[in-house]
Design an enzyme around this catalytic site. Structure first.
Site, short mmCIF file in Angstrom:
data_model
loop_
_atom_site.label_atom_id
_atom_site.label_comp_id
_atom_site.label_asym_id
_atom_site.label_seq_id
_atom_site.Cartn_x
_atom_site.Cartn_y
_atom_site.Cartn_z
CB SER A 199 -0.88 -0.02 1.24
OG SER A 199 -1.60 1.19 1.34
CB CYS A 324 -8.07 -0.60 11.58
SG CYS A 324 -6.72 -0.38 10.44
#
Ligand SMILES: *Cc1c(COP(=O)(O)O)cnc(C)c1O
Length: 395
Positions: A199, A324
């Site tokens: 990513s 998260c």
């Protein structure tokens, strides 16, 4: 003064990445699928970016598929390997208890569809061995997915050993390398990696773009149906500016990886030494086998959220674990996986440095954390119980 020490959550974009994106938002704005020259210019840029990403991983450009980020790459890799396995009646998957939720939640979904998942326990060091993975492999195992480096505690797993073992046993091996790409040397051929996720925003590239490496011969299933983009495996007009930014950021990060690691591990070790001077504190994860910029500590008698909020008031941006899971009051599944008790796991602090940090900032972080921990403990009834012997110390 503000000190950004949350680079495992996301990083600031590098100037090189921003500069690489700009032309594709202005002059070269075409759709690579268009046959005219404006589109074909974009198509050329796309293939250059693909070649650059492939070169940084040691694979062929056609083995790179651009995605919307690490989560999508993880989803697509795992779902594809599962579908390929199911065709041969193989419905067993091996992973670890401390993967990112992009992996764990995809595995949960597959379990509901009749797959069997073995989640390997992680040692207190935050590591597992290739032999432990090997011991879990069965006749019907279709996939081993083990992260390259953990996003919370920074431990680096023995990927080359696991890769060699999986190749020998003929089991597909995927690794979530989102924390490793651009920071550690990766070579998918040498390390026998079949599928790998990365990513851009974890190595100073833009958010919302990532890549999946999938070794030729392994069939990918579509997550996004649409046009024939990405060799027909990921529909949707390519995000050219983001892809160009990612390719530039990855090339830059790989070129500087050794110098960055040397600088970062020095700052990391200084930070760990400084924070371990706080009584009843412990480092989470192996001391040496860890990402050059990762520090993760638990402080007894401290509640993680209060620590973070107070550090923010002191100008220090940190995290309690994974970005998260913040907002949920559950302790980190990673810290529970390495055997920290619930009450200790609640008091965790992750400081993740990048090459943009300085030694002065490290010293300022040490002072701020020491002060805030002291302050919070002075107000804490839990700490009073521990100090006065009504409750035993666990760390
Ligand atoms: C950040 C992260 C992801 C998710 O990547 P996105 O691009 O934000 O979707 C997946 N795995 C790990 C280990 C990560 O650190």
């Amino acid at each position: 003064m503000q000190i950004y020490a949350d680079n495992a959550a996301t990083t600031k974009m590098s100037q090189i990445a921003i500069d690489a994106m700009m032309p594709y938002m202005q002059g070269i704005f075409g759709n690579p699928s268009s046959l005219h020259s404006v589109g074909q210019e974009a198509a050329e840029a796309l293939s250059e970016a693909r070649a650059a990403v492939a070169a940084s991983l040691g694979c062929e450009p056609r083995e790179i598929y651009f995605t919307s980020g690490g989560s999508e790459a993880d989803n697509q890799a795992i779902v594809s390997a599962a579908a390929n396995g199911a065709k041969k009646g193989k419905k067993h998957i091996i992973s670890t208890a401390f993967e990112h939720h992009a992996v764990l939640h995809t595995l949960k979904k597959l379990e509901k569809q009749g797959f069997e998942v073995t989640l390997l326990d992680v040692h207190q060091s935050g590591l597992i061995t290739a032999a432990e993975v090997a011991a879990a492999i069965r006749e019907d195992t279709c996939l081993v997915t083990v992260m390259y480096a953990n996003n919370e505690i920074g431990t680096i797993l023995p990927i080359a050993e696991i890769g060699a073992m999986c190749r020998e046993k003929g089991v597909v091996f995927h690794t979530d390398a989102v924390q490793a790409a651009g920071h550690l040397h990766i070579n998918v051929a040498e390390q026998n990696i079949d599928m790998l996720s990365l990513s851009a925003h974890k190595f100073h590239g833009p958010k919302g773009v990532g890549a999946l490496y999938c070794r030729k011969g392994i069939i990918l299933s579509n997550i996004i149906e649409g046009g024939a983009q990405e060799r027909g495996k990921r529909g949707g007009t390519e995000n050219i500016p983001a892809i160009m930014g990612m390719a530039a950021a990855l090339s830059e990060a790989c070129a500087n990886a050794d110098a960055n690691a040397a600088k970062l591990s020095k700052m990391r070790d200084r930070l760990i030494d400084g924070l371990l001077k706080i009584e009843h504190s412990v480092l989470n994860g192996d001391r040496t086998n860890r990402l050059p910029g990762n520090v993760n500590m638990c402080f007894e008698g401290i509640e993680g959220e209060s620590l973070l909020l107070m550090l923010d008031m002191h100008g220090v941006c940190a995290s309690s674990g994974s970005a998260c899971t913040s907002g949920s009051l559950d302790p980190s599944h990673v810290l529970l996986a390495i055997g920290r008790p619930h009450e200790v796991a609640h008091g965790s602090l992750r400081l993740s440095l990048s090459e943009y940090n300085t030694e002065e900032e490290v010293d300022a972080i040490i002072s701020a954390v020491t002060e805030v921990v002291q302050y919070l403990r002075n107000m804490s009834p839990v700490w009073r119980d521990l100090k006065e012997g009504r409750k035993p110390h666990v760390i």
